[in-house]
Motif scaffolding. Structure first.
Motif, mmCIF file in Angstrom:
data_model
loop_
_atom_site.group_PDB
_atom_site.id
_atom_site.type_symbol
_atom_site.label_atom_id
_atom_site.label_comp_id
_atom_site.label_asym_id
_atom_site.label_seq_id
_atom_site.Cartn_x
_atom_site.Cartn_y
_atom_site.Cartn_z
ATOM 1 N N GLY A 74 12.949 49.299 36.856
ATOM 2 C CA GLY A 74 12.534 48.320 37.863
ATOM 3 C C GLY A 74 11.816 48.981 39.035
ATOM 4 N N ALA A 75 11.226 48.144 39.871
ATOM 5 C CA ALA A 75 10.574 48.677 41.077
ATOM 6 C C ALA A 75 11.617 49.363 41.953
ATOM 7 C CB ALA A 75 9.881 47.554 41.831
ATOM 8 N N SER A 76 12.857 48.897 41.883
ATOM 9 C CA SER A 76 13.919 49.494 42.713
ATOM 10 C C SER A 76 14.128 50.974 42.396
ATOM 11 C CB SER A 76 15.232 48.734 42.501
ATOM 12 O OG SER A 76 15.072 47.381 42.872
ATOM 13 N N PHE A 79 12.093 53.202 44.519
ATOM 14 C CA PHE A 79 12.528 53.456 45.896
ATOM 15 C C PHE A 79 13.097 54.874 46.016
ATOM 16 C CE2 PHE A 79 13.573 48.621 46.431
ATOM 17 C CZ PHE A 79 12.223 48.337 46.420
ATOM 18 N N TRP A 99 12.623 44.346 50.738
ATOM 19 C CA TRP A 99 12.285 45.400 49.766
ATOM 20 C C TRP A 99 11.887 46.678 50.485
ATOM 21 C CZ3 TRP A 99 14.620 44.176 45.686
ATOM 22 C CH2 TRP A 99 14.694 42.834 45.280
ATOM 23 N N THR A 143 4.780 47.971 51.720
ATOM 24 C CA THR A 143 5.021 46.928 50.711
ATOM 25 C C THR A 143 3.889 45.929 50.918
ATOM 26 O OG1 THR A 143 7.372 47.258 51.125
ATOM 27 C CG2 THR A 143 6.761 45.334 49.802
ATOM 28 N N ASN A 145 3.012 43.120 49.495
ATOM 29 C CA ASN A 145 3.353 41.686 49.542
ATOM 30 C C ASN A 145 4.867 41.543 49.627
ATOM 31 O OD1 ASN A 145 2.470 38.788 49.221
ATOM 32 N ND2 ASN A 145 3.943 38.953 47.539
ATOM 33 N N THR A 147 7.657 39.484 49.032
ATOM 34 C CA THR A 147 7.969 38.375 48.143
ATOM 35 C C THR A 147 8.922 37.363 48.772
ATOM 36 O OG1 THR A 147 8.020 40.189 46.543
ATOM 37 C CG2 THR A 147 8.496 37.995 45.697
ATOM 38 N N ASP A 166 4.168 49.658 47.359
ATOM 39 C CA ASP A 166 4.902 48.788 46.452
ATOM 40 C C ASP A 166 4.076 47.510 46.325
ATOM 41 O OD1 ASP A 166 6.545 46.956 45.200
ATOM 42 O OD2 ASP A 166 8.251 47.213 46.555
ATOM 43 N N SER A 168 4.576 45.245 43.875
ATOM 44 C CA SER A 168 5.277 44.498 42.824
ATOM 45 C C SER A 168 4.837 43.040 42.725
ATOM 46 C CB SER A 168 6.790 44.527 43.070
ATOM 47 O OG SER A 168 7.284 45.822 42.872
ATOM 48 N N GLN A 189 7.458 41.939 36.536
ATOM 49 C CA GLN A 189 7.865 40.546 36.306
ATOM 50 C C GLN A 189 7.237 39.493 37.217
ATOM 51 O OE1 GLN A 189 9.856 43.082 37.091
ATOM 52 N NE2 GLN A 189 11.294 42.602 38.695
ATOM 53 N N LYS A 190 6.101 39.829 37.841
ATOM 54 C CA LYS A 190 5.352 38.790 38.551
ATOM 55 C C LYS A 190 3.983 38.617 37.885
ATOM 56 C CE LYS A 190 8.141 40.058 42.164
ATOM 57 N NZ LYS A 190 9.546 39.771 41.920
HETATM 58 N N1 PLP Z 1 9.589 45.174 45.523
HETATM 59 C C1 PLP Z 1 9.168 43.913 45.649
HETATM 60 C C2 PLP Z 1 8.018 43.609 46.557
HETATM 61 C C3 PLP Z 1 9.799 42.899 44.924
HETATM 62 O O1 PLP Z 1 9.392 41.625 45.054
HETATM 63 C C4 PLP Z 1 10.878 43.225 44.073
HETATM 64 C C5 PLP Z 1 11.575 42.172 43.294
HETATM 65 O O2 PLP Z 1 11.369 41.012 43.426
HETATM 66 C C6 PLP Z 1 11.289 44.558 43.995
HETATM 67 C C7 PLP Z 1 10.610 45.507 44.716
HETATM 68 C C8 PLP Z 1 12.436 44.962 43.116
HETATM 69 O O3 PLP Z 1 12.020 44.928 41.794
HETATM 70 P P1 PLP Z 1 13.019 45.172 40.586
HETATM 71 O O4 PLP Z 1 13.900 43.989 40.508
HETATM 72 O O5 PLP Z 1 12.071 45.322 39.417
HETATM 73 O O6 PLP Z 1 13.767 46.425 40.855
#
Ligand code: PLP
Length: 355
Positions: A74-76, A79, A99, A143, A145, A147, A166, A168, A189-190
């Protein structure tokens, strides 16, 4: 009834992506096997991986010296992977929301973190401006955008430090000048694929400058050297990503996506500004074209639940705002048809007439 999907993520994907993914679940590349049961080292899947990476380079117009990898976690996971690989002494971060704050928290495990500006004072309803990024930092993290709060940085910033972004929730929603960035990451996933894969774009000469040992799986070099096949990659999401990328190309590329996304966002923001029941939560100049956040005006607050039910009766799903903002959030990712945005706008108009 076909639903109008405004979820923030996982979220709407193109019909082309869904149809082709479903077909490959039945029979992948005419192998007589499902994509769910083929080796990632089969020549058919290696071709998928190669084509997906090549299309990302093409669609984002990546200059030489950049690599594209698909990772899990994941994007997390980024981090911590970003500071693990890039932070020697000090990094700068822009705090624009949940985020970004999570990314800051992880970076602090690896070195000094200079939060150059934050919009927390106003519940992240704007993008800070007028800050200075120190020149002695290893990188500056943004970041693009936000979300949850619906703010967006829709320009490629000019900074002296290496720039890490980021993206994402807004990657592929506008052409970018990739040369301004040293690293871009995005959970799929977007605007790309089902959850389970993360896209990382990295300038290779940004790597190799930290002294600490990096665990093999967390080292970008591992995945670059093995073409994202060091371990088993998320095969199905990567296949879906390729379908989305092909669809982008067929639609006219990222510039065409931006045009459509801007139009969708503009008509919805216009209605929010016009309708007596609603108001946007973000300062107009920083409004995201991906996640449109709005609430009921104070005098109509008690109608919030009723509007959710009313919208649901029109086939509208996923507009409940994140708990930290409340109200509503309509996510208008690249696959969002204008007709769905119009259904939401009509619902807002009709609801206004009733009250
Ligand atoms: N960064 C942004 C801008 C996000 O919107 C999200 C999830 O919605 C994340 C990071 C975390 O992504 P993940 O759930 O893939 O770890």
């Amino acid at each position: 009834m076909k639903k109008h999907n405004f979820y923030a993520g996982p979220s709407i994907l193109s019909e082309f992506t869904i149809k082709n993914t479903a077909a490959a679940v039945e029979n992948f590349a005419d192998m007589g096997l499902s994509i769910l049961e083929v080796s990632h080292r089969s020549k058919e899947f290696v071709a998928v991986m190669d084509e997906a990476r090549a299309l990302i380079k093409e669609l984002l117009d990546l200059p030489a010296g950049y690599e594209v990898v698909f990772l899990g976690g994941g994007a997390s996971m980024q981090f911590c992977m970003v500071p693990y690989n890039l932070l020697s002494k000090k990094a700068a971060y822009l705090d624009t929301g949940t985020w970004a704050s999570k990314a800051i928290k992880e970076a602090k495990l690896f070195g000094e973190v200079d939060v150059v500006a934050s919009s927390k004072d106003k519940n992240y309803t704007y993008i800070p401006k007028g800050y200075t990024v120190p020149e002695d930092v290893d990188y500056f993290h943004i970041t693009t955008n936000n979300t949850i709060y619906g703010t967006e940085i829709r320009e490629d910033l000019d900074v002296k430090a290496r720039l890490v972004a980021d993206m994402s929730s807004d990657i592929f929603s506008r052409p970018i000048d990739a040369s301004k960035y040293d690293l871009i990451y995005a959970g799929a996933q977007k605007n790309l694929a089902p959850a389970g894969v993360t896209l990382v774009i990295v300038r290779t000469d940004a790597l190799g400058h930290v002294d600490r040992p990096i665990p093999t799986m967390l080292n970008y070099k591992t995945h670059i050297e093995k073409d994202s096949m060091f371990n088993t990659p998320p095969v199905l999401p990567i296949y879906s990503a390729l379908q989305t990328l092909k669809w982008y190309k067929a639609q006219g590329g990222i510039a065409a996506m931006e045009k459509k996304d801007k139009e969708n966002a503009a008509i919805l923001y216009d209605e929010i500004d016009r309708n007596k029941l609603f108001r946007g939560t973000v300062v107009p100049e920083d409004r995201s074209i991906m996640n449109v956040c709005f609430v009921m005006n104070d005098e109509y607050k008690e109608l919030e639940g009723e509007f959710n039910t009313f919208a649901a009766s029109k086939g509208i799903v996923g507009i409940k705002g994140h708990r930290s903002v409340g109200g509503f959030r309509a996510s208008l990712y690249n696959a969002m048809p204008k007709s769905s945005v119009e259904v939401l706008i009509d619902a807002m108009k009709e609801f206004e007439k009733q009250h």
